[in-house]
Motif scaffolding. Sequence first.
Motif, PDB file in Angstrom:
ATOM      1  N   GLN A   1       0.835  -1.204   0.000  1.00  0.00           N
ATOM      2  CA  GLN A   1       0.000   0.000   0.000  1.00  0.00           C
ATOM      3  C   GLN A   1       0.866   1.249   0.000  1.00  0.00           C
ATOM      4  OE1 GLN A   1      -3.413   0.376  -0.076  1.00  0.00           O
ATOM      5  NE2 GLN A   1      -3.557  -1.820  -0.481  1.00  0.00           N
ATOM      6  N   VAL A   2       0.349   2.288  -0.625  1.00  0.00           N
ATOM      7  CA  VAL A   2       1.018   3.584  -0.668  1.00  0.00           C
ATOM      8  C   VAL A   2       0.034   4.635  -0.175  1.00  0.00           C
ATOM      9  CG1 VAL A   2       2.039   5.339  -2.164  1.00  0.00           C
ATOM     10  CG2 VAL A   2       2.527   2.912  -2.577  1.00  0.00           C
ATOM     11  N   GLY A  26       4.822   4.421   2.758  1.00  0.00           N
ATOM     12  CA  GLY A  26       4.442   3.031   2.600  1.00  0.00           C
ATOM     13  C   GLY A  26       5.346   2.352   1.581  1.00  0.00           C
ATOM     14  N   ARG A  27       4.765   1.547   0.733  1.00  0.00           N
ATOM     15  CA  ARG A  27       5.524   0.780  -0.240  1.00  0.00           C
ATOM     16  C   ARG A  27       5.833   1.633  -1.475  1.00  0.00           C
ATOM     17  NH1 ARG A  27       7.243  -4.233  -1.385  1.00  0.00           N
ATOM     18  NH2 ARG A  27       7.023  -4.988  -3.528  1.00  0.00           N
ATOM     19  N   THR A  28       6.646   2.654  -1.287  1.00  0.00           N
ATOM     20  CA  THR A  28       6.922   3.600  -2.374  1.00  0.00           C
ATOM     21  C   THR A  28       7.735   2.980  -3.498  1.00  0.00           C
ATOM     22  OG1 THR A  28       8.852   4.434  -1.191  1.00  0.00           O
ATOM     23  CG2 THR A  28       6.751   5.601  -0.846  1.00  0.00           C
ATOM     24  N   VAL A  29       8.430   1.880  -3.217  1.00  0.00           N
ATOM     25  CA  VAL A  29       9.215   1.232  -4.275  1.00  0.00           C
ATOM     26  C   VAL A  29       8.310   0.692  -5.376  1.00  0.00           C
ATOM     27  CG1 VAL A  29      11.140   0.633  -2.768  1.00  0.00           C
ATOM     28  CG2 VAL A  29       9.228  -0.971  -3.029  1.00  0.00           C
ATOM     29  N   SER A  30       7.028   0.561  -5.091  1.00  0.00           N
ATOM     30  CA  SER A  30       6.105   0.026  -6.087  1.00  0.00           C
ATOM     31  C   SER A  30       5.575   1.095  -7.042  1.00  0.00           C
ATOM     32  CB  SER A  30       4.918  -0.641  -5.382  1.00  0.00           C
ATOM     33  OG  SER A  30       4.132   0.313  -4.703  1.00  0.00           O
ATOM     34  N   SER A  77      10.749  10.728  -1.544  1.00  0.00           N
ATOM     35  CA  SER A  77       9.488  10.096  -1.961  1.00  0.00           C
ATOM     36  C   SER A  77       8.380  11.132  -2.081  1.00  0.00           C
ATOM     37  CB  SER A  77       9.076   8.999  -0.967  1.00  0.00           C
ATOM     38  OG  SER A  77      10.012   7.947  -0.963  1.00  0.00           O
ATOM     39  N   THR A 100       1.138   1.531  -9.971  1.00  0.00           N
ATOM     40  CA  THR A 100       2.244   0.577  -9.911  1.00  0.00           C
ATOM     41  C   THR A 100       2.694   0.112 -11.286  1.00  0.00           C
ATOM     42  OG1 THR A 100       0.664  -1.221  -9.619  1.00  0.00           O
ATOM     43  CG2 THR A 100       1.558  -0.208  -7.622  1.00  0.00           C
TER      44      THR A 100
END
Length: 124
Positions: A1-2, A26-30, A77, A100
């Motif tokens: 989740q972001v 959150g999952r900013t790499v996505s 980010s 994503t």
Amino acid sequence: QVQLVESGGGLVQAGGSLRLSCAASGRTVSIYVMNWFRQAPGKEREFVATITWGRGITAYADSVKGRFTISRDNVKSTGYLQMNSLNPEDTAVYYCAAATGPRDPRFPSSYDYWGQGTQVTVSS
């Protein structure tokens, strides 16, 4: 989740400038792409600008080209929308959105994550 949180909106006179920020957590790499959309009262949400998170490739709506600049800081980010030469037609709630993978900006509902929006009001 972001999670996305916008900031920087406000009231400005025509001809003025504002800089919007969109902080991602959150999952900013996505994140593959981040867009800015806007929605004026009684109108549909419309595409403003897009940037790919990795390579920084940008594109703009014709209505803002040459006046707005989208950018991102991968370390923080955070995405940005620098808005210059604002006019009353730019008045709207501005939203950042992230996806994503590649998305068609003509279809805002296809984006995976949205911020809460920030109001931009340009007075004449």
